[in-house]
Motif scaffolding. Structure first.
Motif, mmCIF file in Angstrom:
data_model
loop_
_atom_site.group_PDB
_atom_site.id
_atom_site.type_symbol
_atom_site.label_atom_id
_atom_site.label_comp_id
_atom_site.label_asym_id
_atom_site.label_seq_id
_atom_site.Cartn_x
_atom_site.Cartn_y
_atom_site.Cartn_z
ATOM 1 N N LEU A 48 0.835 -1.207 0.000
ATOM 2 C CA LEU A 48 0.000 0.000 0.000
ATOM 3 C C LEU A 48 0.870 1.256 0.000
ATOM 4 C CD1 LEU A 48 -2.632 -1.261 2.601
ATOM 5 C CD2 LEU A 48 -3.077 -0.819 0.176
ATOM 6 N N THR A 49 1.964 1.197 0.774
ATOM 7 C CA THR A 49 2.873 2.344 0.837
ATOM 8 C C THR A 49 3.565 2.561 -0.513
ATOM 9 O OG1 THR A 49 3.167 1.924 3.186
ATOM 10 C CG2 THR A 49 4.789 3.357 2.141
ATOM 11 N N ASP A 50 3.959 1.464 -1.160
ATOM 12 C CA ASP A 50 4.559 1.574 -2.496
ATOM 13 C C ASP A 50 3.571 2.212 -3.474
ATOM 14 O OD1 ASP A 50 6.915 0.500 -1.675
ATOM 15 O OD2 ASP A 50 6.539 -1.516 -2.480
ATOM 16 N N TRP A 51 2.295 1.873 -3.330
ATOM 17 C CA TRP A 51 1.261 2.446 -4.200
ATOM 18 C C TRP A 51 1.163 3.963 -3.982
ATOM 19 C CZ3 TRP A 51 -1.490 2.000 -8.397
ATOM 20 C CH2 TRP A 51 -2.635 2.789 -8.558
ATOM 21 N N TYR A 52 1.207 4.380 -2.731
ATOM 22 C CA TYR A 52 1.192 5.817 -2.438
ATOM 23 C C TYR A 52 2.371 6.509 -3.130
ATOM 24 C CZ TYR A 52 -2.525 6.544 1.076
ATOM 25 O OH TYR A 52 -3.729 6.706 1.713
ATOM 26 N N ARG A 53 3.541 5.909 -3.018
ATOM 27 C CA ARG A 53 4.736 6.528 -3.616
ATOM 28 C C ARG A 53 4.605 6.565 -5.125
ATOM 29 N NH1 ARG A 53 9.501 3.989 0.046
ATOM 30 N NH2 ARG A 53 10.485 5.955 -0.494
ATOM 31 N N ALA A 54 4.030 5.510 -5.700
ATOM 32 C CA ALA A 54 3.849 5.466 -7.152
ATOM 33 C C ALA A 54 2.906 6.580 -7.617
ATOM 34 C CB ALA A 54 3.315 4.097 -7.569
ATOM 35 N N GLN A 55 2.060 7.053 -6.715
ATOM 36 C CA GLN A 55 1.143 8.160 -7.053
ATOM 37 C C GLN A 55 1.794 9.522 -6.801
ATOM 38 O OE1 GLN A 55 -1.726 7.018 -8.557
ATOM 39 N NE2 GLN A 55 -0.575 5.145 -8.158
ATOM 40 N N GLY A 56 3.082 9.505 -6.435
ATOM 41 C CA GLY A 56 3.808 10.758 -6.276
ATOM 42 C C GLY A 56 3.777 11.338 -4.867
ATOM 43 N N ILE A 57 3.351 10.532 -3.872
ATOM 44 C CA ILE A 57 3.357 11.003 -2.488
ATOM 45 C C ILE A 57 4.768 10.762 -1.911
ATOM 46 C CG2 ILE A 57 2.237 10.814 -0.220
ATOM 47 C CD1 ILE A 57 0.230 11.503 -2.432
ATOM 48 N N GLY A 58 5.470 11.837 -1.573
ATOM 49 C CA GLY A 58 6.838 11.708 -1.084
ATOM 50 C C GLY A 58 6.884 11.233 0.362
ATOM 51 N N LEU A 59 7.564 10.104 0.617
ATOM 52 C CA LEU A 59 7.612 9.554 1.979
ATOM 53 C C LEU A 59 9.048 9.335 2.457
ATOM 54 C CD1 LEU A 59 4.675 6.971 1.695
ATOM 55 C CD2 LEU A 59 4.610 9.239 2.743
ATOM 56 N N GLY A 60 10.013 9.713 1.631
ATOM 57 C CA GLY A 60 11.410 9.590 2.024
ATOM 58 C C GLY A 60 11.879 8.144 2.091
ATOM 59 N N ASP A 61 12.857 7.901 2.977
ATOM 60 C CA ASP A 61 13.505 6.593 3.067
ATOM 61 C C ASP A 61 12.661 5.634 3.921
ATOM 62 O OD1 ASP A 61 15.215 4.465 3.323
ATOM 63 O OD2 ASP A 61 16.905 5.611 4.123
ATOM 64 N N VAL A 62 11.882 4.803 3.251
ATOM 65 C CA VAL A 62 11.038 3.830 3.951
ATOM 66 C C VAL A 62 11.532 2.444 3.574
ATOM 67 C CG1 VAL A 62 8.691 2.968 4.273
ATOM 68 C CG2 VAL A 62 9.066 5.402 3.835
ATOM 69 N N ARG A 63 11.804 1.608 4.583
ATOM 70 C CA ARG A 63 12.352 0.272 4.301
ATOM 71 C C ARG A 63 11.566 -0.808 5.055
ATOM 72 N NH1 ARG A 63 18.761 1.411 5.463
ATOM 73 N NH2 ARG A 63 18.797 3.559 4.667
ATOM 74 N N PRO A 64 11.493 -1.988 4.451
ATOM 75 C CA PRO A 64 10.837 -3.093 5.181
ATOM 76 C C PRO A 64 11.653 -3.455 6.414
ATOM 77 C CG PRO A 64 11.750 -3.856 3.085
ATOM 78 C CD PRO A 64 11.935 -2.372 3.108
ATOM 79 N N VAL A 65 10.986 -3.723 7.507
ATOM 80 C CA VAL A 65 11.667 -3.982 8.766
ATOM 81 C C VAL A 65 12.515 -5.255 8.673
ATOM 82 C CG1 VAL A 65 9.818 -5.275 9.905
ATOM 83 C CG2 VAL A 65 11.347 -3.825 11.274
ATOM 84 N N THR A 66 12.170 -6.127 7.743
ATOM 85 C CA THR A 66 12.942 -7.370 7.551
ATOM 86 C C THR A 66 14.355 -7.065 7.068
ATOM 87 O OG1 THR A 66 11.870 -7.482 5.375
ATOM 88 C CG2 THR A 66 11.024 -8.950 7.082
ATOM 89 N N ALA A 67 14.550 -5.863 6.501
ATOM 90 C CA ALA A 67 15.880 -5.491 5.999
ATOM 91 C C ALA A 67 16.764 -4.879 7.095
ATOM 92 C CB ALA A 67 15.740 -4.512 4.835
ATOM 93 N N ALA A 68 16.209 -4.737 8.305
ATOM 94 C CA ALA A 68 16.965 -4.079 9.388
ATOM 95 C C ALA A 68 17.670 -5.112 10.262
ATOM 96 C CB ALA A 68 16.004 -3.271 10.249
ATOM 97 N N ASP A 69 18.802 -4.740 10.821
ATOM 98 C CA ASP A 69 19.335 -5.571 11.898
ATOM 99 C C ASP A 69 19.026 -4.866 13.220
ATOM 100 O OD1 ASP A 69 21.441 -3.714 12.483
ATOM 101 O OD2 ASP A 69 22.531 -4.512 10.750
ATOM 102 N N LYS A 70 19.247 -5.582 14.305
ATOM 103 C CA LYS A 70 18.786 -5.085 15.597
ATOM 104 C C LYS A 70 19.388 -3.718 15.934
ATOM 105 C CE LYS A 70 16.837 -7.229 19.595
ATOM 106 N NZ LYS A 70 16.522 -8.450 20.284
ATOM 107 N N GLY A 71 20.605 -3.497 15.496
ATOM 108 C CA GLY A 71 21.274 -2.224 15.744
ATOM 109 C C GLY A 71 20.553 -1.066 15.076
ATOM 110 N N ASP A 72 20.021 -1.314 13.857
ATOM 111 C CA ASP A 72 19.268 -0.274 13.145
ATOM 112 C C ASP A 72 18.022 0.120 13.931
ATOM 113 O OD1 ASP A 72 20.928 -0.267 10.919
ATOM 114 O OD2 ASP A 72 19.834 -1.890 9.937
ATOM 115 N N LEU A 73 17.438 -0.871 14.590
ATOM 116 C CA LEU A 73 16.121 -0.632 15.192
ATOM 117 C C LEU A 73 16.194 0.037 16.565
ATOM 118 C CD1 LEU A 73 14.199 -3.840 14.109
ATOM 119 C CD2 LEU A 73 14.266 -1.586 13.029
#
Ligand SMILES: [Zn+2]
Ligand SMILES: [Zn+2]
Length: 338
Positions: free
Chosen positions: A207-232
């Motif tokens: 859904l968030t990707d769809w918003y961005r595809a419509q030109g809504i700027g949301l900056g750096d958004v990443r799936p939490v699965t791509a994070a390690d514990k230190g990032d979080l």
């Protein structure tokens, strides 16, 4: 003589029906022809033979329902009018979520506006509500009690960021409804100057990707699965409210549980859900927005669909506006859409 409003549109067990145009608005059950105000599940249901909605709402329905989104999908952009068996229909912005619309239905000199869900405050992720003069205004009443006065959303986001600064080792896990609220929260964080990644639960990614595809700027958004514990640690994770309590959140670093919803005005609700930091951010009009909107439109009559209808009807009567409840089946069932 103009056509009586009840003849132009009335409630049936399947939902609001326009017999002249032979279509339903936000029908509760699968029908031949549906006009959909917006993509939330209590309004946009799967399985209609023909679906008419804004292009954005159709896109969101396709993401949610795939082939079940409808037999034939017809896009009607804001402001374009359509003639359906002699009934004039147009969609105008409701300011609720991306693509959300009010259905303006006109026939025989009578105009009815079905607002769906709406809010009046500025939302960087969708087009603002446009009031339309009408004989009958059909309003929601999710937060139609004087106790519901939503604070400034920028102040709520500032409270979130203050907590992040106070607990730099902890993950702030924010429950936010996956369609609309999650994206608006991210946009509000950006407006407040948060420029680090916002981590997203998998259920909100498409859904968030769809918003961005419509030109809504949301900056750096990443799936939490791509994070390690230190990032979080010290990070912000946005997840559907249902994910707050489940085992999924255990992998986060000593999470501070937050929830962005108009319902967070009710302390007992926050406590019930184990919410440590309630954020009163709503995609629905509060009491002041509801009454201001009705006063501004000054409809001949007010029909109230779902929620706390009594107080709003009482208020309308005091203003000399005839008002009645519609008590539509199946509406507002998903309380997380607050
Ligand atoms: Zn909604
Ligand atoms: Zn709703």
């Amino acid at each position: 003589m103009p056509i009586a409003a009840e003849d132009l549109l009335h409630p049936t067990p399947s939902g609001l029906y326009c017999p002249e145009g032979n279509f339903f608005v936000d029908p509760h059950r699968p029908v031949e022809r549906a006009v959909i105000t917006h993509g939330h599940a209590d309004h946009a249901r799967p399985g209609h033979a023909h679906v008419l909605a804004t292009p954005e709402t159709l896109g969101l329905m396709q993401i949610r329902y795939g082939d079940g989104a409808g037999g034939r999908l017809q896009a009607l952009p804001y402001g374009e009018a359509l003639n359906i068996n002699g009934v004039r229909l147009r969609l105008t912005p409701a300011g609720h979520v991306l693509g959300s619309a009010q259905a303006v239905i006109e026939h025989g000199g009578t105009r009815i506006v079905v607002s769906g869900d709406y809010k009046r405050r500025r939302d960087p992720t969708c087009t603002g509500f446009e009031p339309v003069a009408c004989d009958v205004f059909i309003t929601e009443a999710t937060f139609a009690l004087p106790v519901f006065r939503h604070p400034d959303d920028a102040d709520e986001v500032a409270r979130l960021l203050a907590s992040v600064a106070t607990f730099p080792g902890r993950t702030h896990l924010v429950g936010a409804y996956a369609l609309g609220k999650a994206q608006r929260l991210i946009a509000l964080l950006r407006a407040a100057g948060w420029d680090k990644p916002v981590w997203l639960h998998g259920a909100a990614v498409k859904l968030t990707d769809w918003y961005r595809a419509q030109g809504i700027g949301l900056g750096d958004v990443r799936p939490v699965t791509a994070a390690d514990k230190g990032d979080l640690a010290g990070g912000i994770v946005v997840a559907p409210p249902s994910a707050l309590a489940d085992r999924w959140s255990r992998r986060l670093s000593d999470p501070v549980t937050c929830f962005a919803s108009g319902w967070m005005r009710v302390r007992a609700r926050a406590r019930q859900r184990g919410v440590e930091l309630p954020l009163v951010i709503s995609d629905h009009a509060d009491w002041d927005e509801l009454t201001r909107t009705v006063a501004e439109i000054a409809p001949g009559e007010l029909w109230v669909t779902h929620g706390r209808d009594d107080a709003l009807i009482h208020w309308a009567h005091a203003q000399g506006i005839p008002a009645r409840p519609l008590a539509l089946v199946g509406r507002g069932e998903d309380n997380d859409d607050g």
